[in-house]
Design an enzyme around this catalytic site. Structure first.
Site, PDB file in Angstrom:
ATOM      1  N   CYS A  74       0.879  -1.169   0.000  1.00  0.00           N
ATOM      2  CA  CYS A  74       0.000   0.000   0.000  1.00  0.00           C
ATOM      3  C   CYS A  74       0.911   1.211   0.000  1.00  0.00           C
ATOM      4  CB  CYS A  74      -0.862  -0.028   1.259  1.00  0.00           C
ATOM      5  SG  CYS A  74      -1.885   1.436   1.491  1.00  0.00           S
ATOM      6  N   GLU A 159     -13.281   0.258  -4.013  1.00  0.00           N
ATOM      7  CA  GLU A 159     -13.736  -0.495  -2.826  1.00  0.00           C
ATOM      8  C   GLU A 159     -15.259  -0.705  -2.876  1.00  0.00           C
ATOM      9  OE1 GLU A 159     -12.093  -1.836   0.128  1.00  0.00           O
ATOM     10  OE2 GLU A 159     -10.289  -1.690  -1.092  1.00  0.00           O
ATOM     11  N   CYS A 193      -0.608   3.560  -6.702  1.00  0.00           N
ATOM     12  CA  CYS A 193      -1.563   3.068  -5.710  1.00  0.00           C
ATOM     13  C   CYS A 193      -1.878   1.647  -6.150  1.00  0.00           C
ATOM     14  CB  CYS A 193      -2.829   3.910  -5.698  1.00  0.00           C
ATOM     15  SG  CYS A 193      -4.136   3.186  -4.685  1.00  0.00           S
ATOM     16  N   HIS A 195      -4.307  -0.166  -5.732  1.00  0.00           N
ATOM     17  CA  HIS A 195      -5.673  -0.403  -6.224  1.00  0.00           C
ATOM     18  C   HIS A 195      -5.796  -0.144  -7.732  1.00  0.00           C
ATOM     19  CE1 HIS A 195      -6.972  -0.362  -2.024  1.00  0.00           C
ATOM     20  NE2 HIS A 195      -8.224  -0.590  -2.389  1.00  0.00           N
TER      21      HIS A 195
HETATM   22  N1  DGL Z   1      -3.791   0.560  -2.091  1.00  0.00           N
HETATM   23  C1  DGL Z   1      -3.576   1.752  -1.309  1.00  0.00           C
HETATM   24  C2  DGL Z   1      -2.381   2.536  -1.871  1.00  0.00           C
HETATM   25  O1  DGL Z   1      -1.586   1.966  -2.556  1.00  0.00           O
HETATM   26  C3  DGL Z   1      -4.848   2.494  -1.252  1.00  0.00           C
HETATM   27  C4  DGL Z   1      -4.894   3.554  -0.235  1.00  0.00           C
HETATM   28  C5  DGL Z   1      -6.259   3.866   0.268  1.00  0.00           C
HETATM   29  O2  DGL Z   1      -6.812   3.056   0.997  1.00  0.00           O
HETATM   30  O3  DGL Z   1      -6.726   4.962  -0.060  1.00  0.00           O
HETATM   31  O4  DGL Z   1      -2.168   3.689  -1.670  1.00  0.00           O
END
Ligand code: DGL
Length: 275
Positions: A74, A159, A193, A195
Protein backbone atom coordinates in the site's frame (compact mmCIF):
# COMPACT_ATOMS: atom_id res chain seq x y z
CA UNK A 1 16.33 -22.38 11.56
CA UNK A 2 12.68 -23.46 11.38
CA UNK A 3 10.91 -22.47 8.16
CA UNK A 4 7.59 -21.52 9.72
CA UNK A 5 6.79 -17.99 8.59
CA UNK A 6 4.44 -17.00 5.79
CA UNK A 7 5.19 -13.72 4.01
CA UNK A 8 2.76 -11.08 5.28
CA UNK A 9 1.20 -8.75 2.72
CA UNK A 10 -0.83 -5.78 3.92
CA UNK A 11 -3.07 -3.24 2.20
CA UNK A 12 -5.89 -0.96 3.24
CA UNK A 13 -8.21 -3.09 1.11
CA UNK A 14 -8.18 -4.98 -2.19
CA UNK A 15 -5.24 -3.17 -3.78
CA UNK A 16 -2.49 -5.28 -2.28
CA UNK A 17 -3.94 -8.31 -4.06
CA UNK A 18 -2.66 -6.84 -7.34
CA UNK A 19 0.83 -6.95 -5.83
CA UNK A 20 0.37 -10.34 -4.18
CA UNK A 21 -0.82 -11.92 -7.44
CA UNK A 22 2.36 -10.81 -9.22
CA UNK A 23 4.58 -11.87 -6.30
CA UNK A 24 3.06 -15.35 -6.33
CA UNK A 25 3.85 -15.70 -10.04
CA UNK A 26 7.54 -15.05 -9.36
CA UNK A 27 7.77 -16.68 -5.91
CA UNK A 28 5.06 -19.37 -5.87
CA UNK A 29 6.83 -21.63 -3.39
CA UNK A 30 6.30 -19.45 -0.32
CA UNK A 31 3.29 -19.27 1.98
CA UNK A 32 1.44 -15.95 2.12
CA UNK A 33 -0.81 -14.29 4.67
CA UNK A 34 -2.74 -11.35 3.20
CA UNK A 35 -4.50 -8.78 5.34
CA UNK A 36 -6.87 -6.16 3.90
CA UNK A 37 -8.21 -3.54 6.28
CA UNK A 38 -11.31 -3.12 4.11
CA UNK A 39 -13.48 -2.04 7.02
CA UNK A 40 -11.37 1.11 7.42
CA UNK A 41 -10.40 1.71 3.77
CA UNK A 42 -9.73 4.06 2.12
CA UNK A 43 -6.62 5.24 3.94
CA UNK A 44 -5.80 7.78 1.21
CA UNK A 45 -7.24 10.93 2.76
CA UNK A 46 -6.60 10.00 6.41
CA UNK A 47 -4.05 11.82 8.56
CA UNK A 48 -0.48 10.69 9.03
CA UNK A 49 -1.22 9.64 12.63
CA UNK A 50 -4.26 7.55 11.70
CA UNK A 51 -2.56 5.76 8.79
CA UNK A 52 0.40 5.05 11.05
CA UNK A 53 -1.80 3.73 13.87
CA UNK A 54 -3.89 1.49 11.55
CA UNK A 55 -0.82 0.19 9.73
CA UNK A 56 1.01 -0.62 12.96
CA UNK A 57 -2.03 -2.51 14.23
CA UNK A 58 -2.07 -4.57 11.04
CA UNK A 59 1.67 -5.24 11.12
CA UNK A 60 1.54 -6.31 14.77
CA UNK A 61 -1.41 -8.57 14.00
CA UNK A 62 0.57 -10.26 11.23
CA UNK A 63 3.56 -10.60 13.58
CA UNK A 64 1.26 -12.24 16.16
CA UNK A 65 0.43 -14.84 13.47
CA UNK A 66 4.08 -15.81 13.14
CA UNK A 67 4.96 -13.55 10.22
CA UNK A 68 8.63 -12.48 10.07
CA UNK A 69 8.50 -10.33 6.92
CA UNK A 70 5.65 -7.92 6.08
CA UNK A 71 5.27 -6.15 2.76
CA UNK A 72 3.25 -2.95 2.99
CA UNK A 73 1.59 -3.41 -0.40
CA UNK A 74 0.00 0.00 0.00
CA UNK A 75 1.62 3.22 -1.12
CA UNK A 76 -0.26 5.32 1.42
CA UNK A 77 0.95 3.13 4.30
CA UNK A 78 4.45 2.99 2.79
CA UNK A 79 4.46 6.80 2.58
CA UNK A 80 3.05 7.53 6.00
CA UNK A 81 3.94 4.64 8.30
CA UNK A 82 6.89 2.63 6.98
CA UNK A 83 9.75 4.81 8.15
CA UNK A 84 8.40 5.20 11.69
CA UNK A 85 7.76 1.47 12.00
CA UNK A 86 11.24 0.67 10.67
CA UNK A 87 13.02 3.21 12.85
CA UNK A 88 10.95 3.46 16.03
CA UNK A 89 9.20 0.12 16.46
CA UNK A 90 11.18 -2.74 14.93
CA UNK A 91 14.59 -2.15 16.55
CA UNK A 92 13.06 -2.04 20.03
CA UNK A 93 10.10 -4.43 19.91
CA UNK A 94 10.81 -6.80 17.01
CA UNK A 95 14.53 -6.64 16.19
CA UNK A 96 14.46 -9.80 14.05
CA UNK A 97 11.38 -8.97 12.01
CA UNK A 98 11.25 -6.88 8.84
CA UNK A 99 8.72 -4.55 7.19
CA UNK A 100 9.30 -3.30 3.65
CA UNK A 101 7.30 -0.97 1.42
CA UNK A 102 6.52 -0.38 -2.25
CA UNK A 103 7.69 3.16 -2.98
CA UNK A 104 11.46 2.79 -3.01
CA UNK A 105 11.42 -0.35 -5.19
CA UNK A 106 9.10 1.41 -7.64
CA UNK A 107 11.40 4.41 -8.04
CA UNK A 108 14.91 2.91 -8.00
CA UNK A 109 14.87 1.98 -11.68
CA UNK A 110 12.57 4.68 -13.05
CA UNK A 111 15.33 5.82 -15.43
CA UNK A 112 14.82 2.57 -17.34
CA UNK A 113 11.30 3.68 -18.29
CA UNK A 114 11.56 7.39 -19.09
CA UNK A 115 13.41 8.94 -22.02
CA UNK A 116 12.20 12.49 -21.47
CA UNK A 117 12.98 12.39 -17.72
CA UNK A 118 9.43 13.55 -17.05
CA UNK A 119 7.42 11.10 -14.97
CA UNK A 120 3.80 11.31 -13.85
CA UNK A 121 2.48 9.86 -10.60
CA UNK A 122 -1.16 8.92 -10.01
CA UNK A 123 -1.74 8.24 -6.32
CA UNK A 124 -3.90 8.86 -3.29
CA UNK A 125 -4.01 12.23 -1.61
CA UNK A 126 -1.84 10.90 1.21
CA UNK A 127 0.83 9.52 -1.10
CA UNK A 128 0.95 12.70 -3.20
CA UNK A 129 1.01 15.09 -0.22
CA UNK A 130 3.75 13.09 1.50
CA UNK A 131 6.03 13.90 -1.49
CA UNK A 132 7.50 10.40 -1.04
CA UNK A 133 7.71 9.75 -4.78
CA UNK A 134 9.37 13.09 -5.47
CA UNK A 135 11.92 12.49 -2.70
CA UNK A 136 12.66 8.87 -3.62
CA UNK A 137 12.94 9.53 -7.36
CA UNK A 138 15.30 12.44 -6.75
CA UNK A 139 17.43 10.36 -4.41
CA UNK A 140 18.18 7.90 -7.21
CA UNK A 141 17.67 10.06 -10.30
CA UNK A 142 17.92 13.81 -9.66
CA UNK A 143 17.57 14.47 -13.39
CA UNK A 144 14.03 13.09 -13.44
CA UNK A 145 11.19 15.58 -12.96
CA UNK A 146 8.11 14.27 -11.17
CA UNK A 147 4.54 15.46 -11.77
CA UNK A 148 1.83 14.27 -9.40
CA UNK A 149 -1.95 14.03 -9.42
CA UNK A 150 -3.98 12.96 -6.42
CA UNK A 151 -7.02 10.85 -7.28
CA UNK A 152 -8.98 10.86 -4.02
CA UNK A 153 -12.11 9.25 -5.45
CA UNK A 154 -10.52 6.28 -7.19
CA UNK A 155 -10.04 3.98 -4.18
CA UNK A 156 -13.59 4.61 -2.87
CA UNK A 157 -14.89 3.82 -6.39
CA UNK A 158 -12.94 0.56 -6.41
CA UNK A 159 -13.74 -0.50 -2.83
CA UNK A 160 -17.43 0.16 -3.53
CA UNK A 161 -17.31 -1.61 -6.91
CA UNK A 162 -18.58 1.57 -8.64
CA UNK A 163 -15.72 2.18 -11.07
CA UNK A 164 -17.39 0.80 -14.19
CA UNK A 165 -20.10 3.47 -14.12
CA UNK A 166 -20.31 6.56 -16.34
CA UNK A 167 -19.62 8.80 -13.34
CA UNK A 168 -16.66 6.64 -12.32
CA UNK A 169 -15.13 6.89 -15.76
CA UNK A 170 -15.66 10.67 -15.86
CA UNK A 171 -13.72 11.01 -12.59
CA UNK A 172 -10.88 8.84 -13.90
CA UNK A 173 -10.74 10.80 -17.17
CA UNK A 174 -10.59 14.14 -15.35
CA UNK A 175 -7.73 13.09 -13.05
CA UNK A 176 -5.66 11.54 -15.84
CA UNK A 177 -6.07 14.68 -17.95
CA UNK A 178 -5.08 16.87 -14.99
CA UNK A 179 -1.86 14.91 -14.64
CA UNK A 180 -0.99 14.99 -18.32
CA UNK A 181 -1.77 18.72 -18.59
CA UNK A 182 1.14 19.42 -16.23
CA UNK A 183 3.69 18.66 -18.95
CA UNK A 184 3.43 17.61 -22.59
CA UNK A 185 6.69 15.72 -22.13
CA UNK A 186 5.50 13.15 -19.58
CA UNK A 187 6.32 9.78 -21.16
CA UNK A 188 5.86 7.50 -18.15
CA UNK A 189 2.98 7.30 -15.68
CA UNK A 190 3.27 5.25 -12.51
CA UNK A 191 0.15 3.76 -10.99
CA UNK A 192 1.33 4.68 -7.50
CA UNK A 193 -1.56 3.07 -5.71
CA UNK A 194 -1.93 -0.68 -5.59
CA UNK A 195 -5.67 -0.40 -6.22
CA UNK A 196 -5.23 1.26 -9.61
CA UNK A 197 -4.27 -1.79 -11.70
CA UNK A 198 -7.85 -2.94 -11.04
CA UNK A 199 -9.06 -0.03 -13.22
CA UNK A 200 -6.13 -0.08 -15.62
CA UNK A 201 -8.49 -0.74 -18.56
CA UNK A 202 -10.24 2.58 -17.82
CA UNK A 203 -7.08 4.59 -17.15
CA UNK A 204 -5.52 3.32 -20.38
CA UNK A 205 -8.35 4.82 -22.41
CA UNK A 206 -7.10 8.30 -21.54
CA UNK A 207 -3.36 7.71 -21.79
CA UNK A 208 -2.15 8.60 -25.29
CA UNK A 209 -0.10 6.08 -27.25
CA UNK A 210 3.56 6.68 -26.53
CA UNK A 211 3.10 7.16 -22.80
CA UNK A 212 4.02 4.12 -20.75
CA UNK A 213 1.75 3.09 -17.91
CA UNK A 214 3.72 1.36 -15.15
CA UNK A 215 2.00 -0.84 -12.55
CA UNK A 216 3.99 -1.86 -9.49
CA UNK A 217 3.19 -5.57 -9.17
CA UNK A 218 5.88 -7.01 -11.46
CA UNK A 219 8.50 -4.59 -10.16
CA UNK A 220 7.77 -5.41 -6.51
CA UNK A 221 7.82 -9.15 -7.25
CA UNK A 222 11.29 -8.96 -8.84
CA UNK A 223 12.58 -6.67 -6.08
CA UNK A 224 11.29 -9.05 -3.41
CA UNK A 225 13.03 -11.97 -5.09
CA UNK A 226 16.22 -9.96 -5.06
CA UNK A 227 15.67 -8.92 -1.41
CA UNK A 228 15.31 -12.55 -0.33
CA UNK A 229 18.50 -13.47 -2.17
CA UNK A 230 20.34 -10.71 -0.33
CA UNK A 231 18.80 -11.57 3.06
CA UNK A 232 19.25 -15.28 3.72
CA UNK A 233 18.66 -14.64 7.45
CA UNK A 234 15.02 -13.77 6.55
CA UNK A 235 14.58 -16.19 3.68
CA UNK A 236 15.55 -19.21 5.79
CA UNK A 237 12.61 -18.52 8.15
CA UNK A 238 10.00 -18.58 5.35
CA UNK A 239 7.76 -21.60 4.95
CA UNK A 240 7.41 -23.10 1.50
CA UNK A 241 4.11 -24.92 0.90
CA UNK A 242 2.76 -22.50 -1.70
CA UNK A 243 -0.33 -21.62 0.37
CA UNK A 244 -2.33 -18.40 0.64
CA UNK A 245 -4.56 -17.31 3.51
CA UNK A 246 -6.56 -14.10 3.15
CA UNK A 247 -7.79 -12.04 6.09
CA UNK A 248 -10.07 -9.00 5.99
CA UNK A 249 -11.46 -6.66 8.61
CA UNK A 250 -14.70 -6.54 6.56
CA UNK A 251 -17.39 -9.17 6.31
CA UNK A 252 -15.72 -12.16 4.66
CA UNK A 253 -18.73 -12.89 2.43
CA UNK A 254 -18.72 -9.31 1.10
CA UNK A 255 -14.95 -9.48 0.56
CA UNK A 256 -15.24 -12.74 -1.37
CA UNK A 257 -18.09 -11.45 -3.52
CA UNK A 258 -16.20 -8.29 -4.42
CA UNK A 259 -12.90 -10.01 -5.15
CA UNK A 260 -14.76 -12.49 -7.31
CA UNK A 261 -16.15 -9.54 -9.28
CA UNK A 262 -12.83 -7.69 -9.47
CA UNK A 263 -10.35 -10.56 -9.91
CA UNK A 264 -12.67 -13.36 -11.05
CA UNK A 265 -11.41 -15.36 -8.09
CA UNK A 266 -12.79 -16.36 -4.68
CA UNK A 267 -10.12 -15.93 -2.03
CA UNK A 268 -12.19 -17.65 0.74
CA UNK A 269 -11.26 -14.95 3.20
CA UNK A 270 -11.66 -14.89 6.95
CA UNK A 271 -12.80 -11.92 9.02
CA UNK A 272 -10.51 -10.66 11.77
CA UNK A 273 -10.69 -7.64 14.07
CA UNK A 274 -7.78 -5.29 14.55
CA UNK A 275 -9.20 -3.42 17.52
N1 DGL B 1 -3.79 0.56 -2.09
C1 DGL B 1 -3.58 1.75 -1.31
C2 DGL B 1 -2.38 2.54 -1.87
O1 DGL B 1 -1.59 1.97 -2.56
C3 DGL B 1 -4.85 2.49 -1.25
C4 DGL B 1 -4.89 3.55 -0.23
C5 DGL B 1 -6.26 3.87 0.27
O2 DGL B 1 -6.81 3.06 1.00
O3 DGL B 1 -6.73 4.96 -0.06
O4 DGL B 1 -2.17 3.69 -1.67
Amino acid sequence: MKKTSPIGVFDSGFGGLTILNEIRKVLPEYDYLYLGDNARAPYGSRSFEVVYEFTLQAVEYLFSQGVELVILACNTASAKALKTIQQKILPFKYPDKRVIGVIRPSTEDINLFTRTNKVGILGTEGTVKSQSYVLEVHKFHPEVEVFQQACPLWVPLIEDGEFDSEEGEAIIRKDVRRLLSQSPEIDTVILACTHYPIIRHLIEKYIPVGIQLVAQGEIIAEKLKNYLERHPEIEEKLSVHGTLKVLTTEDEVVFDEKTELIFGKNYHSETIHLI
